[in-house]
Write an enzyme that holds these catalytic residues in place. Structure first.
Site, PDB file in Angstrom:
ATOM      1  CE  LYS A  98     -28.099 -10.374 -84.744  1.00  0.00           C
ATOM      2  NZ  LYS A  98     -26.777  -9.707 -84.915  1.00  0.00           N
ATOM      3  CE1 TYR A 113     -30.499  -8.703 -80.992  1.00  0.00           C
ATOM      4  CE2 TYR A 113     -31.577 -10.653 -80.077  1.00  0.00           C
ATOM      5  CZ  TYR A 113     -30.448 -10.029 -80.565  1.00  0.00           C
ATOM      6  OH  TYR A 113     -29.249 -10.711 -80.626  1.00  0.00           O
ATOM      7  CB  THR A 161     -29.316 -14.210 -81.950  1.00  0.00           C
ATOM      8  OG1 THR A 161     -30.003 -14.751 -80.832  1.00  0.00           O
ATOM      9  CG2 THR A 161     -30.344 -13.498 -82.826  1.00  0.00           C
ATOM     10  CG  ASP A 162     -30.576 -18.883 -79.464  1.00  0.00           C
ATOM     11  OD1 ASP A 162     -30.792 -17.661 -79.305  1.00  0.00           O
ATOM     12  OD2 ASP A 162     -30.409 -19.671 -78.503  1.00  0.00           O
ATOM     13  CD  GLU A 163     -33.309 -13.661 -78.323  1.00  0.00           C
ATOM     14  OE1 GLU A 163     -34.194 -12.855 -78.640  1.00  0.00           O
ATOM     15  OE2 GLU A 163     -32.663 -13.587 -77.274  1.00  0.00           O
ATOM     16  CE1 TYR A 170      -7.884   5.107 -79.911  1.00  0.00           C
ATOM     17  CE2 TYR A 170      -9.291   4.748 -78.013  1.00  0.00           C
ATOM     18  CZ  TYR A 170      -8.469   4.256 -78.996  1.00  0.00           C
ATOM     19  OH  TYR A 170      -8.226   2.906 -79.063  1.00  0.00           O
ATOM     20  CB  THR A 230     -24.442   2.362 -78.590  1.00  0.00           C
ATOM     21  OG1 THR A 230     -24.146   1.022 -78.135  1.00  0.00           O
ATOM     22  CG2 THR A 230     -24.473   2.399 -80.114  1.00  0.00           C
ATOM     23  CG  PHE A 235     -20.843  -9.684 -73.594  1.00  0.00           C
ATOM     24  CD1 PHE A 235     -19.850 -10.087 -72.692  1.00  0.00           C
ATOM     25  CD2 PHE A 235     -21.857 -10.597 -73.914  1.00  0.00           C
ATOM     26  CE1 PHE A 235     -19.874 -11.366 -72.141  1.00  0.00           C
ATOM     27  CE2 PHE A 235     -21.887 -11.865 -73.361  1.00  0.00           C
ATOM     28  CZ  PHE A 235     -20.895 -12.255 -72.487  1.00  0.00           C
TER      29      PHE A 235
HETATM   30  P1  NAD Z   1     -23.476  -5.650 -77.044  1.00  0.00           P
HETATM   31  O1  NAD Z   1     -24.768  -4.911 -76.961  1.00  0.00           O
HETATM   32  O2  NAD Z   1     -22.737  -5.945 -75.792  1.00  0.00           O
HETATM   33  O3  NAD Z   1     -22.470  -4.854 -77.995  1.00  0.00           O
HETATM   34  C1  NAD Z   1     -22.879  -4.294 -79.211  1.00  0.00           C
HETATM   35  C2  NAD Z   1     -21.747  -3.408 -79.730  1.00  0.00           C
HETATM   36  O4  NAD Z   1     -22.163  -2.866 -80.989  1.00  0.00           O
HETATM   37  C3  NAD Z   1     -21.435  -2.212 -78.813  1.00  0.00           C
HETATM   38  O5  NAD Z   1     -20.047  -2.077 -78.666  1.00  0.00           O
HETATM   39  C4  NAD Z   1     -22.036  -1.027 -79.570  1.00  0.00           C
HETATM   40  O6  NAD Z   1     -21.356   0.202 -79.310  1.00  0.00           O
HETATM   41  C5  NAD Z   1     -21.871  -1.473 -81.010  1.00  0.00           C
HETATM   42  N1  NAD Z   1     -22.833  -0.805 -81.898  1.00  0.00           N
HETATM   43  C6  NAD Z   1     -24.179  -0.702 -81.736  1.00  0.00           C
HETATM   44  N2  NAD Z   1     -24.705   0.015 -82.734  1.00  0.00           N
HETATM   45  C7  NAD Z   1     -23.678   0.349 -83.581  1.00  0.00           C
HETATM   46  C8  NAD Z   1     -23.596   1.060 -84.804  1.00  0.00           C
HETATM   47  N3  NAD Z   1     -24.670   1.615 -85.376  1.00  0.00           N
HETATM   48  N4  NAD Z   1     -22.384   1.177 -85.380  1.00  0.00           N
HETATM   49  C9  NAD Z   1     -21.269   0.628 -84.829  1.00  0.00           C
HETATM   50  N5  NAD Z   1     -21.292  -0.028 -83.653  1.00  0.00           N
HETATM   51  C10 NAD Z   1     -22.487  -0.174 -83.043  1.00  0.00           C
HETATM   52  O7  NAD Z   1     -23.792  -6.977 -77.857  1.00  0.00           O
HETATM   53  P2  NAD Z   1     -23.297  -8.489 -77.612  1.00  0.00           P
HETATM   54  O8  NAD Z   1     -24.146  -9.097 -76.576  1.00  0.00           O
HETATM   55  O9  NAD Z   1     -21.828  -8.493 -77.480  1.00  0.00           O
HETATM   56  O10 NAD Z   1     -23.718  -9.125 -79.014  1.00  0.00           O
HETATM   57  C11 NAD Z   1     -22.857  -9.016 -80.131  1.00  0.00           C
HETATM   58  C12 NAD Z   1     -23.494  -9.692 -81.334  1.00  0.00           C
HETATM   59  O11 NAD Z   1     -23.735 -11.061 -81.036  1.00  0.00           O
HETATM   60  C13 NAD Z   1     -24.845  -9.104 -81.721  1.00  0.00           C
HETATM   61  O12 NAD Z   1     -24.930  -9.100 -83.114  1.00  0.00           O
HETATM   62  C14 NAD Z   1     -25.861 -10.071 -81.115  1.00  0.00           C
HETATM   63  O13 NAD Z   1     -27.039 -10.080 -81.876  1.00  0.00           O
HETATM   64  C15 NAD Z   1     -25.101 -11.382 -81.225  1.00  0.00           C
HETATM   65  N6  NAD Z   1     -25.439 -12.393 -80.200  1.00  0.00           N
HETATM   66  C16 NAD Z   1     -25.404 -12.084 -78.870  1.00  0.00           C
HETATM   67  C17 NAD Z   1     -25.640 -13.083 -77.928  1.00  0.00           C
HETATM   68  C18 NAD Z   1     -25.590 -12.786 -76.446  1.00  0.00           C
HETATM   69  O14 NAD Z   1     -25.924 -13.666 -75.652  1.00  0.00           O
HETATM   70  N7  NAD Z   1     -25.167 -11.629 -76.003  1.00  0.00           N
HETATM   71  C19 NAD Z   1     -25.938 -14.376 -78.344  1.00  0.00           C
HETATM   72  C20 NAD Z   1     -25.990 -14.646 -79.720  1.00  0.00           C
HETATM   73  C21 NAD Z   1     -25.711 -13.654 -80.645  1.00  0.00           C
HETATM   74  O1  DAU Z   2     -30.297 -16.295 -77.199  1.00  0.00           O
HETATM   75  C1  DAU Z   2     -29.366 -15.345 -77.581  1.00  0.00           C
HETATM   76  C2  DAU Z   2     -29.772 -13.986 -77.072  1.00  0.00           C
HETATM   77  O2  DAU Z   2     -29.550 -13.985 -75.662  1.00  0.00           O
HETATM   78  C3  DAU Z   2     -29.018 -12.845 -77.720  1.00  0.00           C
HETATM   79  O3  DAU Z   2     -29.302 -12.814 -79.082  1.00  0.00           O
HETATM   80  C4  DAU Z   2     -29.387 -11.503 -77.080  1.00  0.00           C
HETATM   81  O4  DAU Z   2     -28.596 -10.470 -77.622  1.00  0.00           O
HETATM   82  C5  DAU Z   2     -29.120 -11.601 -75.586  1.00  0.00           C
HETATM   83  O5  DAU Z   2     -29.511 -10.400 -74.957  1.00  0.00           O
HETATM   84  C6  DAU Z   2     -29.855 -12.784 -74.987  1.00  0.00           C
HETATM   85  O6  DAU Z   2     -31.293 -12.565 -74.993  1.00  0.00           O
HETATM   86  P1  DAU Z   2     -32.231 -12.935 -73.746  1.00  0.00           P
HETATM   87  O7  DAU Z   2     -33.440 -12.113 -73.827  1.00  0.00           O
HETATM   88  O8  DAU Z   2     -32.380 -14.401 -73.616  1.00  0.00           O
HETATM   89  O9  DAU Z   2     -31.243 -12.446 -72.529  1.00  0.00           O
HETATM   90  P2  DAU Z   2     -31.540 -11.649 -71.177  1.00  0.00           P
HETATM   91  O10 DAU Z   2     -30.279 -11.691 -70.373  1.00  0.00           O
HETATM   92  O11 DAU Z   2     -32.177 -10.339 -71.421  1.00  0.00           O
HETATM   93  O12 DAU Z   2     -32.610 -12.576 -70.461  1.00  0.00           O
HETATM   94  C7  DAU Z   2     -32.351 -13.933 -70.142  1.00  0.00           C
HETATM   95  C8  DAU Z   2     -33.617 -14.521 -69.551  1.00  0.00           C
HETATM   96  O13 DAU Z   2     -33.843 -13.912 -68.253  1.00  0.00           O
HETATM   97  C9  DAU Z   2     -34.865 -14.240 -70.340  1.00  0.00           C
HETATM   98  O14 DAU Z   2     -35.745 -15.354 -70.250  1.00  0.00           O
HETATM   99  C10 DAU Z   2     -35.501 -13.028 -69.653  1.00  0.00           C
HETATM  100  C11 DAU Z   2     -35.094 -13.234 -68.202  1.00  0.00           C
HETATM  101  N1  DAU Z   2     -34.891 -11.992 -67.421  1.00  0.00           N
HETATM  102  C12 DAU Z   2     -34.053 -11.040 -67.933  1.00  0.00           C
HETATM  103  C13 DAU Z   2     -33.812  -9.876 -67.245  1.00  0.00           C
HETATM  104  C14 DAU Z   2     -32.895  -8.814 -67.819  1.00  0.00           C
HETATM  105  C15 DAU Z   2     -35.509 -11.818 -66.194  1.00  0.00           C
HETATM  106  O15 DAU Z   2     -36.252 -12.704 -65.722  1.00  0.00           O
HETATM  107  N2  DAU Z   2     -35.273 -10.656 -65.511  1.00  0.00           N
HETATM  108  C16 DAU Z   2     -34.462  -9.659 -65.984  1.00  0.00           C
HETATM  109  O16 DAU Z   2     -34.298  -8.624 -65.317  1.00  0.00           O
END
Ligand code: NAD
Ligand code: DAU
Length: 372
Positions: free
Chosen positions: A182, A178, A135-137, A369, A40, A15
């Site tokens: 991190k 998770y 992440t903030d988590e 590819y 993945t 993403f």
């Molecule tokens: P995502 O799950 O959408 O994408 C993760 C990517 O990493 C995928 O393309 C996957 O194929 C690749 N990957 C997983 N394992 C791998 C491995 N062993 N080797 C190589 N590639 C691998 O994740 P995202 O939501 O885009 O998050 C990206 C980064 O940002 C993460 O490090 C996450 O902790 C951090 N982050 C995410 C959020 C959020 O809201 N999504 C917020 C803060 C930080």
């Molecule tokens: O804060 C940053 C993090 O945000 C990232 O590090 C993570 O990679 C990312 O997945 C995200 O984590 P959250 O757990 O906050 O995101 P999620 O979208 O899973 O959930 C958002 C909120 O919604 C959380 O309080 C759980 C709730 N939820 C989630 C799902 C999937 C529901 O109530 N129902 C659901 O089905």
């Protein structure tokens, strides 16, 4: 062509990674951008269709835990910068399968650090950069001292749901497998800076939203369910609070920190945009129904309260003042605009959602590819 520099972006098919790859490939034609991704379930090359034929873009299907391969890629491309996003990212999956999270997020990060060190250290650290996206988590959870929400408290320096924010000084207190993984990877990155002098930088960001997010996360899952009139599983009472940032604003921050952030530093990234889940879900339903031409309130009954997530963090709220004051970054998009764009994108990109939910996207790599 001789490139000014070569940068590996890990997790570029995911993403946030896909937005970062797109930004760098377009903005820096003199950089060679190597997208290192294992593909993945969360990696989808269709996220990068629009730039996959750009001359300065290379895709490498590899596992960040595979030391020999990573080492060869770093030296083979003469890499001077790594922007590390690859991770297992979904909290619910980490509760079911913590080992995979420890392997990828901890060992994978350590593998990258060590491979970079092996190639960079002999010629000196000048001009090198290891940027870890976190992440903030890792900071744990904040109290919900104003459960009903009080936007006027923002004028006194607090958030609508509580006075406290996560700052760069907040103690690490991760709760889920998770966030524990991190947090551990963040510590390894700091250890490489403090022990070997590697020029590292870390950012900790709040919840991202926008196009190309895997529909297991709240926003894309719920938009897809609303469209199909499927139940919306709200954990607990929907009272948890998250701080939402549009993904392109995160990508802009990453560009800025990669180029201008100080080595050894940590920067928080967030939008000062807290939403209680249930309120956000109501906005999603209202926006989707309007765009789908359904009467207001038509889908309110899809809301279904289900068993809460184990160890569910109550509130996240990021203080990104340091990034604003030191590097001048601010979010560009108002939430109303961002959420409208996002809902519209998922409704307009039915094919993308169908491919992802059916598993068809997993064959995109073979088509593009030839299964190399
Ligand atoms: P995502 O799950 O959408 O994408 C993760 C990517 O990493 C995928 O393309 C996957 O194929 C690749 N990957 C997983 N394992 C791998 C491995 N062993 N080797 C190589 N590639 C691998 O994740 P995202 O939501 O885009 O998050 C990206 C980064 O940002 C993460 O490090 C996450 O902790 C951090 N982050 C995410 C959020 C959020 O809201 N999504 C917020 C803060 C930080
Ligand atoms: O804060 C940053 C993090 O945000 C990232 O590090 C993570 O990679 C990312 O997945 C995200 O984590 P959250 O757990 O906050 O995101 P999620 O979208 O899973 O959930 C958002 C909120 O919604 C959380 O309080 C759980 C709730 N939820 C989630 C799902 C999937 C529901 O109530 N129902 C659901 O089905």
């Amino acid at each position: 062509m001789k490139y000014e520099r070569s940068i590996i972006i890990t997790g570029g098919a995911g993403f946030i990674g896909s937005h970062v790859v797109r930004l760098f490939v377009r903005k820096y034609p003199t950089y060679r951008i190597i997208n290192l991704d294992k593909l993945t379930y969360a990696g989808n090359l269709a996220n990068l269709k629009d730039i996959e034929n750009c001359p300065n873009y290379v895709f490498e299907k590899s596992d960040i835990c595979d030391y020999e391969t990573v080492r060869k890629l770093v030296s083979g491309y003469d890499v001077t910068g790594i922007i590390h996003l690859a991770a297992e990212s979904h909290v619910d999956r980490s509760i079911l399968d913590p080992f995979t999270f420890a392997r990828t997020n901890v060992l994978g990060t350590l593998t990258l650090l060590q491979a970079a060190r092996e190639y960079w250290e002999p010629s000196g650290w000048e001009g090198k950069r290891f940027y870890h996206i976190s992440t903030d988590e890792v900071y744990g959870a904040l109290e919900l001292t104003r459960p009903e929400g009080d936007p006027s408290s923002e004028e006194c320096g607090g958030g609508p749901y509580g006075d406290e924010f996560f700052t760069e000084e907040t103690k690490y207190q991760p709760h889920s497998p998770y966030s524990a993984a991190k947090a551990s990877s963040d510590h390894f990155v700091r250890a490489y800076h403090d022990t070997y002098g590697m020029p590292t930088v870390i950012t900790n960001c709040s919840n991202n939203y926008g196009p190309y997010q895997f529909p297991e996360k709240l926003i894309p899952l719920f938009i897809n369910n609303i469209r199909q009139r499927k139940p919306l599983p709200v954990y607990g009472k929907g009272e948890n609070v998250r701080d939402w940032l549009y993904v392109e604003d995160h990508a802009r921050a990453i560009d800025l920190v990669f180029h201008e952030g100080k080595a050894g530093e940590t920067y928080n990234i967030g939008g000062f945009n807290e939403w209680k889940n249930i309120d956000l879900i109501k906005v999603l339903i209202k926006t989707a129904d309007r765009l789908l031409g359904r009467p207001e309130g038509a889908d309110d009954d899809l809301i279904t309260f289900v068993t809460d997530r184990k160890g569910h963090d109550l509130r996240y709220a990021i203080d990104s003042t340091k990034l604003k004051e030191e590097l001048g970054w601010e979010p560009s998009l108002q939430f109303e605009e961002g959420i409208e764009k996002t809902v519209r994108w998922y409704l307009d990109n039915q094919e993308w959602l169908d491919e992802v939910t059916s598993g068809d996207y997993l064959r995109y790599y073979d088509r593009m590819y030839g299964g190399r």
